[in-house]
Design a protein around this motif. Structure first.
Motif, PDB file in Angstrom:
ATOM      1  N   ASN A  13       0.755  -1.343   0.075  1.00 38.82           N
ATOM      2  CA  ASN A  13       0.096   0.017   0.048  1.00 38.82           C
ATOM      3  C   ASN A  13       0.998   1.083  -0.081  1.00 38.82           C
ATOM      4  O   ASN A  13       0.460   2.200  -0.593  1.00 38.82           O
ATOM      5  N   LEU A  16       2.383   1.627  -3.457  1.00 34.39           N
ATOM      6  CA  LEU A  16       1.342   1.909  -4.421  1.00 34.39           C
ATOM      7  C   LEU A  16       1.002   3.574  -4.447  1.00 34.39           C
ATOM      8  O   LEU A  16       0.735   4.243  -5.313  1.00 34.39           O
ATOM      9  N   SER A  19       3.363   5.859  -5.858  1.00 33.90           N
ATOM     10  CA  SER A  19       3.825   5.544  -7.199  1.00 33.90           C
ATOM     11  C   SER A  19       3.127   6.542  -8.195  1.00 33.90           C
ATOM     12  O   SER A  19       3.899   6.820  -9.366  1.00 33.90           O
ATOM     13  N   LEU A  37      -7.279   4.366  -6.504  1.00 30.22           N
ATOM     14  CA  LEU A  37      -6.206   3.490  -5.999  1.00 30.22           C
ATOM     15  C   LEU A  37      -6.410   3.163  -4.528  1.00 30.22           C
ATOM     16  O   LEU A  37      -6.303   2.126  -3.894  1.00 30.22           O
ATOM     17  N   ARG A  43      -6.845  -5.709  -2.432  1.00 27.51           N
ATOM     18  CA  ARG A  43      -5.760  -6.161  -2.909  1.00 27.51           C
ATOM     19  C   ARG A  43      -5.322  -7.586  -3.258  1.00 27.51           C
ATOM     20  O   ARG A  43      -4.100  -8.055  -2.806  1.00 27.51           O
ATOM     21  N   PRO A  46      -2.415  -8.152  -6.051  1.00 24.39           N
ATOM     22  CA  PRO A  46      -1.058  -7.934  -5.712  1.00 24.39           C
ATOM     23  C   PRO A  46      -0.666  -8.951  -4.537  1.00 24.39           C
ATOM     24  O   PRO A  46       0.515  -9.459  -4.708  1.00 24.39           O
ATOM     25  N   VAL A  69       2.008  -3.432  -7.914  1.00 28.00           N
ATOM     26  CA  VAL A  69       1.555  -2.091  -8.201  1.00 28.00           C
ATOM     27  C   VAL A  69       0.949  -1.741  -9.759  1.00 28.00           C
ATOM     28  O   VAL A  69      -0.123  -1.663  -9.680  1.00 28.00           O
ATOM     29  N   GLU A  72      -2.405  -3.809  -9.848  1.00 27.28           N
ATOM     30  CA  GLU A  72      -3.378  -3.119  -9.103  1.00 27.28           C
ATOM     31  C   GLU A  72      -3.819  -1.833 -10.069  1.00 27.28           C
ATOM     32  O   GLU A  72      -4.971  -1.644 -10.013  1.00 27.28           O
ATOM     33  N   MET A  73      -2.981  -1.352 -10.529  1.00 23.28           N
ATOM     34  CA  MET A  73      -3.393   0.110 -11.466  1.00 23.28           C
ATOM     35  C   MET A  73      -4.315  -0.534 -12.641  1.00 23.28           C
ATOM     36  O   MET A  73      -5.353   0.118 -12.924  1.00 23.28           O
ATOM     37  N   CYS A 122       5.740   1.498 -14.693  1.00 21.68           N
ATOM     38  CA  CYS A 122       6.218   1.036 -13.412  1.00 21.68           C
ATOM     39  C   CYS A 122       7.044  -0.355 -13.852  1.00 21.68           C
ATOM     40  O   CYS A 122       7.980  -0.375 -13.127  1.00 21.68           O
TER      41      CYS A 122
END
Lengths: 293, 293
Positions: A13, A16, A19, A37, A43, A46, A69, A72-73, A122
């Motif tokens: 977290n 993320l 980022s 996000l 989550r 990830p 990351v 999750e994006m 990323c």
């Protein structure tokens, strides 16, 4: 959640949220990206990536952090776009107003586009991995999330609205719409850990079961969960005339199939546990089928 | 167009159209992606990339082909999303109905998402380049097209509607909204050719001029071109209350600034021509400022 997963989650977290650097170009766009996000996701993707990597290479989970990351994006952008008025037209997501309800439709579209783009940035900039590994991850991630993967599944899903689709089509939808990213989580861990072909196949099979478990549970919760626990409207599948495991098979049969996939997944973990510490994956599997939201 | 550029263009168009393989998952999605890719764009970004690479490394332009395809995919997705009702709400693009007019809004959103995703897949799977080069290209492309680049510029543009923005803000918008991808075209060629720092900077400066030339010309055509030649409605900037170089500065001043950037760009090409054959870039520069659509 157990201590090991909690540690992974906390580190994730933090990474993320750090980022999305402010670009000074337009803070609204970045706020809109961060809003979704931050909006309290579980989550699971990830965590699955990091826990699998941690099992294959103990204490090397940092090497999977940027890929987690990115994953999750991509999941988050897909939710923003799915919630749009032209798609599922949802007002609530994880107990909060959906992105376009807060930021308006055009900014929600652009925030989704920017998150999808950022995901590849990323991975490409992750200097803890070799260029070869980064390229393999980007190839797998783009395949899993594009027209042959998640977006293809979402298209099938939209096309199936108000139609009585057979179970085989329903499985195609979810294999792609939700299954592809769950499968990528495990695939990414095996790419980073350079896992042998045999174990990679076992783990991908485990991921396939997880994907179906996730979706059947989702359908059950949409029908029998509460808006309060779920943080979004229940009954939305009914409202959108969507075929689900529950509408196609009934509750009892859906729960039987769910249990069968759980048993198959447990069997794979039992085999892997002869070599690896599978505690975290055992826990995540429970999380997938026992979750209430 | 001259023979050399025509050859690049023909090879590019073949590669682009072959790049969306049928997934057998849902042909509508792929048709929607191909519809916008086919819709008669001038391909100035891929041509700029290929011509720059061909100048730096004669007859090595094949090495830039997949990146050129990726670039055109990102440009195309951005047009599909920009045309949506929630954004610019345009019905015509390049003389044809916009994507959402043909396929509906939700499929247009998903086709855009899939094209953006596919772009990174194309570069990641390009085996004519080393992994290091692919990673550098993906890093540059995602930066150019994301929240600090094109999407950031598009956000600024939408925020500026109905506002009297000063010239400095207008320049920020276009530096990002259109400039970033034009700059990437040149940057990509220098990455692939491994160009020395000094020449890379000259070429990026050339790209900056091209970006501004492109935008001023765009504003002039929107105001003084014809719908017939342009293939889209003219006067849409006025209708959307957009500030442009023309509304801010008037036609004469806009044309003066345009001429200044053309002269600066020509000067850079004159320097480069001492070492390289700049015929194709000279031609492309003319195309940018003499175009009628």
């Amino acid at each position: 959640m157990n201590q090991s997963l909690n540690k992974l989650l906390a580190t994730f977290n933090d990474t993320l949220m750090a980022s999305i650097e402010a670009s000074k170009l337009n803070t609204d766009l970045e706020q809109s990206m961060l809003y979704s996000l931050e909006a309290g996701g579980k989550r699971v993707r990830p965590l699955l990536l990091l826990a699998t990597l941690n099992m294959l290479q103990p204490n090397q989970y940092e090497k999977g952090m940027q890929t987690a990351v990115a994953l999750e994006m991509i999941h988050t952008y897909s939710l923003i776009h799915d919630d749009l008025p032209a798609m599922d037209n949802d007002d609530l997501r994880r107990g909060k107003p959906t992105n376009h309800k807060v930021y308006g439709e055009w900014l929600a579209i652009l925030a989704g586009d920017a998150l999808l783009t950022k995901a590849f940035e990323c991975v490409s900039n992750d200097h803890s991995l070799t260029a070869e590994t980064r390229v393999a991850l980007i190839s797998s991630l783009s395949d899993a999330s594009g027209h042959r993967g998640m977006v293809g599944g979402q298209t099938l899903d939209m096309q199936s609205e108000s139609l009585d689709v057979p179970l085989s089509v329903l499985e195609q939808i979810h294999l792609h719409k939700t299954g592809a990213l769950i499968r990528f989580a495990v695939h990414a861990a095996t790419i980073i850990a350079n896992t042998n072909e045999n174990e990679q196949q076992q783990l991908l099979q485990f991921a396939n079961h997880l994907g179906i478990i996730f979706q059947i549970k989702d359908d059950l919760l949409d029908q029998y969960g509460t808006t309060e626990a779920l943080g979004k409207q229940t009954g939305s599948d009914d409202a959108n005339n969507k075929s689900t495991y529950v509408t196609l098979l009934g509750r009892a049969e859906a729960e039987t199939i769910l249990a069968r996939h759980v048993a198959d997944a447990e069997e794979i973990l039992a085999v892997l546990s002869q070599k690896y510490n599978t505690t975290d994956l055992d826990y995540l599997l429970k999380l997938f089928y026992q979750r209430q939201n």
